[in-house]
Design a protein around this motif. Structure first.
Motif, PDB file in Angstrom:
ATOM      1  N   PHE A   3       0.653  -0.890   0.057  1.00 18.42           N
ATOM      2  CA  PHE A   3       0.343  -0.320   0.013  1.00 18.42           C
ATOM      3  C   PHE A   3       0.939   0.945   0.119  1.00 18.42           C
ATOM      4  CE2 PHE A   3      -2.756  -3.409   1.251  1.00 18.42           C
ATOM      5  CZ  PHE A   3      -4.377  -2.734   0.271  1.00 18.42           C
ATOM      6  N   VAL A 301     -12.130   3.892   4.160  1.00 14.65           N
ATOM      7  CA  VAL A 301     -12.899   3.650   2.873  1.00 14.65           C
ATOM      8  C   VAL A 301     -13.415   3.892   1.624  1.00 14.65           C
ATOM      9  CG1 VAL A 301     -14.953   1.737   2.615  1.00 14.65           C
ATOM     10  CG2 VAL A 301     -14.165   2.323   4.683  1.00 14.65           C
ATOM     11  N   MET A 304      -9.715   3.504  -0.031  1.00 17.06           N
ATOM     12  CA  MET A 304      -9.479   2.639  -0.565  1.00 17.06           C
ATOM     13  C   MET A 304     -10.143   1.939  -1.835  1.00 17.06           C
ATOM     14  SD  MET A 304      -7.217   0.581   1.607  1.00 17.06           S
ATOM     15  CE  MET A 304      -6.777   2.108   1.081  1.00 17.06           C
ATOM     16  N   PHE A 305     -11.414   2.278  -2.163  1.00 19.34           N
ATOM     17  CA  PHE A 305     -12.178   2.530  -3.608  1.00 19.34           C
ATOM     18  C   PHE A 305     -11.339   3.212  -4.098  1.00 19.34           C
ATOM     19  CE2 PHE A 305     -16.359   0.933  -1.013  1.00 19.34           C
ATOM     20  CZ  PHE A 305     -16.084  -0.041  -1.667  1.00 19.34           C
ATOM     21  N   TRP A 307      -8.092   4.662  -4.472  1.00 24.57           N
ATOM     22  CA  TRP A 307      -6.986   3.395  -4.789  1.00 24.57           C
ATOM     23  C   TRP A 307      -7.201   2.394  -5.575  1.00 24.57           C
ATOM     24  CZ3 TRP A 307      -3.688   7.467  -4.939  1.00 24.57           C
ATOM     25  CH2 TRP A 307      -3.525   8.581  -3.887  1.00 24.57           C
ATOM     26  N   GLN A 308      -8.331   1.540  -5.059  1.00 23.59           N
ATOM     27  CA  GLN A 308      -8.082   0.354  -6.572  1.00 23.59           C
ATOM     28  C   GLN A 308      -9.037   0.239  -7.555  1.00 23.59           C
ATOM     29  OE1 GLN A 308      -8.120  -2.575  -4.594  1.00 23.59           O
ATOM     30  NE2 GLN A 308      -8.725  -3.651  -6.548  1.00 23.59           N
ATOM     31  N   TRP A 311      -5.398   1.414  -9.116  1.00 27.88           N
ATOM     32  CA  TRP A 311      -4.566   0.424  -9.455  1.00 27.88           C
ATOM     33  C   TRP A 311      -5.280  -0.518 -10.936  1.00 27.88           C
ATOM     34  CZ3 TRP A 311      -5.472  -5.044  -8.731  1.00 27.88           C
ATOM     35  CH2 TRP A 311      -4.159  -5.647  -8.495  1.00 27.88           C
ATOM     36  N   GLU A 322     -16.013  -1.065 -10.140  1.00 27.37           N
ATOM     37  CA  GLU A 322     -15.606  -0.295  -8.294  1.00 27.37           C
ATOM     38  C   GLU A 322     -15.903   1.054  -8.819  1.00 27.37           C
ATOM     39  OE1 GLU A 322     -14.297  -2.882  -9.873  1.00 27.37           O
ATOM     40  OE2 GLU A 322     -13.562  -3.647  -8.815  1.00 27.37           O
TER      41      GLU A 322
END
Lengths: 398, 377
Positions: A3, A301, A304-305, A307-308, A311, A322
């Protein structure tokens, strides 16, 4: 799994941060009223603001209006994670930056435009000289976008446009419409739509600002009365516009002011530390602590969505669940954060910014109104859920 | 930034899912839930042979040298199949504590036995106050001539009914700081004076009351440093909290998959109920909760794995996952309708475990209190 930012990502993050701190006018972050997720309080709507122009010009010089574009098209040739890092830092400082041409128009032209179109438009966009507004919605076609009625009829080398667009964010301060119009009324609704670029200065274009509930002129209704557009302004092929627009949705996916959530949360948190009730800081109140902690959890949270999604784009994966989740989640967060701010501030919450008693310059009251646009704009929460369910989970159509 | 699983982790995930589906059908889950031991020794041996019980231990202790993140991947799949049994207690609560704080001798003695499937462990921390903090440790261990004598009641201790050894967290000194004076003892569960009673719970997870009545423990059974056991307990709690999140994410993912499949298959009003927007939106909300829980759990797990400060991330992960997974299983029930309210259907097994997971190691409010503290409030 890692991360951490890579050395290159970390260096870029520092570079962006240093630039923003140096070039953004003093006090900008505090003064700018912008609420994360909303479309109603963006500073970009203020016409002819020399600070914004100057700042954007500097971004263009660094190719930062187009972080992830290839260098040959005037971009910085960076990854989606790096673009996300840029958006994160920019939004944290509420810095003005992205708009439709750089985020949606350019990438779509790169993918579907002719060589001629690329040569004409990409450099202009990269330099920040061609700003677009999104001419999708119509009075009777919001969530049911494919039902648009604006017509584009062929006339020699031109198209003649007649119709009306609405909820046209920033049309009054942009140069061109990034428009969908109906070119084949006999085809199925999705098959007769064409994507094209229309100059705001064309005769027959009337832009009439609408005042939003925050009291700001962020969007417009725009009328097209026999507007002549050269056929070379068609993006890709005629009647394929719907397909391009669906693909172009991919490019909007990282346009989430994620850093703005963090910044605003920090300001509200700071307020609870500085505000006393019966000699005790609000931040000592267990209920307030619980509410603030809940926001901290949700912001993390949301990150996280965020960066996901970035990525996945770098991995060549299509983040459709996503991306919709990111939009759905952050816009709900916009509303929750506004409500939390209101609850924390009590009577001070609703005060408008002009009041000498207003806390945080009236940001929270503006946010309480603006979060409505977050939940409705760019595809309502319900449309996002439909996308997740049907496109993501494969649930059947009605 | 690299957010994917490694190739090995993907393989572990797939093979674990296949194995558990085959070797632990829901019929067996129900059988074990109703049994007193709560696990199948046959299945346990098979898992040991696959290297699961030794996954996170170094090779010199009979393990396969996997990382904490590898364990998280495995636990997610165990949660997906709601595998009953003392894996969590033995490996996470017991094994990782021994690995972190045990002497070389203790590690050489215990870890290979766990890895080979020959020893079960658990950790006895909570007491009737049911809190996961140092001041709540009231069980006393008094030093005598050849060791300590433990007295006290531990409550909600997972799998103590089958554990060979219980790591008992006891107070050996009373001081100003409640975190000082705590010692961890390795107690043979068959020692005289140890009495375990199985508690019947909503989820049929095997929680026990364990009474220590003048239990003598030799000096050599102190794990780590005397009086300074709390940092070890805290470290284990961090790992266990993330590990519980992983199990819950797996369970919620399974509930989502079951509900989506049902929504596609079940026809009402002449069409699949999944074509109704109300059902679609439930499913979309479930995805949001499950994916969010997974991402935030893996971030916390990664921080723990790297040995980075992780108090905030772990508390955030547990706060979110606890409540998100509860919402997911409840929405699954709403989609299944009346059939889900029967004992015959499997969804209630997941609904029950979501509540058990929420409470274990602290619920949302408990975790948010930590988050608030970490925010400097």
């Amino acid at each position: 799994m890692d991360f951490r930012f890579s050395d290159r990502e970390e260096a870029f993050r520092t570079e962006v941060e240093d630039f923003i701190k140096k070039e953004l006018p003093a006090g900008w972050t505090e003064k700018n009223i912008y609420w994360p997720g909303g479309y109603g309080t963006l500073s970009e709507f203020e016409e002819a603001n020399p600070h914004i122009e100057q700042f954007r010009h500097q971004l263009a010089e660094r190719s930062w209006l187009n972080i992830s574009w290839p260098k040959e098209y005037g971009g910085a040739g960076r990854t989606n994670i790096e673009q996300a890092i840029f958006h994160e830092r920019m939004s944290y400082y509420r810095a003005p930056g992205g708009e439709v041409a750089t985020l949606i128009g350019g990438p779509t032209i790169m993918l579907f435009g002719s060589d001629e179109m690329k040569k004409e438009w990409l450099p202009k966009i990269a330099r920040g000289e061609a700003r677009f507004w999104l001419a999708y919605s119509e009075p009777n076609a919001g969530s049911d976008l494919a039902s648009i009625q604006t017509r584009a009829v062929e006339d020699g080398d031109d198209l003649i446009i007649n119709g009306q667009k609405i909820w046209s964010t920033a049309a009054h301060v942009s140069h061109y419409a990034w428009m969908i119009a109906r070119t084949d009324p006999n085809a199925a609704p999705h098959r007769g739509i064409t994507l094209l670029i229309v100059d705001n200065q064309s005769p027959g274009v009337t832009i009439r600002p609408l005042t939003n509930i925050c009291g700001s002129q962020s969007f417009n209704e725009v009328f097209f009365d026999n507007v002549v557009v050269p056929k070379k302004n068609i993006v890709g092929e005629k009647n394929r516009g719907w397909y391009y627009v669906m693909v172009a949705l991919d490019f909007e996916r990282l346009v989430i002011p994620i850093g703005g959530f963090k910044r605003t949360f920090e300001e509200i948190t700071q307020y609870t530390k500085e505000t006393k009730h019966n000699g005790q800081s609000l931040s000592q109140n267990p209920l307030i602590r619980n509410k603030l902690a809940e926001m901290a959890v949700e912001i993390e949270v949301a990150y996280m969505f965020f960066w996901q999604t970035a990525w996945m784009l770098d991995k060549g994966l299509v983040p459709n669940i996503e991306a919709s989740v990111l939009k759905l989640f952050t816009t709900q967060l916009s509303q929750k954060l506004a409500n939390t701010g209101m609850q924390v501030m009590g009577h001070y919450g609703p005060l408008e910014r002009e009041s000498k008693w207003a806390s945080l310059r009236g940001r929270v009251q503006a946010g309480y109104l603006d979060c409505i646009s977050a939940l409705v704009g760019a595809g309502t929460s319900e449309i996002q859920r439909n996308i997740i369910a049907m496109r993501g989970l494969g649930l059947p159509r009605a | 930034m690299e957010l994917g699983l490694s190739e090995e982790q993907e393989m572990l995930k797939t093979s674990a899912r296949d194995f558990l589906q085959k070797e632990c059908p829901k019929q067996l889950v129900r059988q074990l839930d109703e049994s007193d031991t709560g696990y199948s020794s046959e299945l346990w041996q098979k898992m040991a042979k696959l290297g699961w019980t030794g996954l996170v231990f170094p090779e010199k202790y009979g393990g396969s040298g996997g990382s904490f993140l590898d364990l998280i991947v495995l636990l997610e799949e165990m949660g997906h199949n709601i595998l009953p049994g003392p894996f969590f207690s033995t490996v996470v609560l017991g094994g990782l504590t021994v690995l972190a704080a045990g002497s070389e001798e203790q590690k050489k003695d215990i870890l290979p036995k766990i890895a080979s499937g020959d020893m079960l462990l658990t950790l006895a921390l909570t007491e009737p106050s049911a809190r996961y903090d140092a001041p709540s440790v009231k069980t006393k261990a008094v030093a005598g001539t050849d060791g300590h004598v433990i007295n006290g009641t531990k409550l909600f201790i997972p799998d103590a009914n089958v554990a060979d050894y219980i790591l008992c967290v006891a107070r050996t000194k009373k001081g100003k700081n409640p975190e000082d004076g705590i010692t961890i003892f390795l107690v043979n569960a068959k020692s005289p004076g140890v009495k375990g009673t199985l508690l019947k719970t909503l989820a049929r997870d095997k929680q026990c009351e364990v009474v220590f009545d003048n239990v003598s423990v030799p000096q050599s059974n102190i794990l780590g440093k005397p009086d300074q056991g709390w940092p070890t307990v805290k470290d284990t709690l961090q790992k266990a909290t993330v590990a519980k999140c992983a199990e819950m994410v797996g369970g919620a993912q399974a509930a989502l998959e079951m509900a989506v499949q049902y929504a596609k298959d079940r026809v009402q009003f002449n069409r699949p109920i999944g074509s109704f927007q109300a059902i679609q939106h439930y499913c979309a909300n479930m995805v949001t909760d499950v994916d969010g829980a997974r991402f935030i759990t893996y971030k916390a797990a990664w921080k723990v794995n790297e040995g980075l400060p992780s108090d905030m991330d772990v508390a955030i992960a547990k706060a979110w996952t606890s409540e998100a997974c509860g919402r997911v299983t409840l929405l699954a029930h709403q989609i299944f309708g009346a059939i889900g309210f029967t004992m015959d259907h499997d969804i209630h097994l997941y609904y029950r475990r979501a509540k058990a997971g929420e409470i274990m190691f602290g619920d949302g409010d408990f975790q948010r209190a930590i988050v608030a503290q970490e925010l400097g409030l």
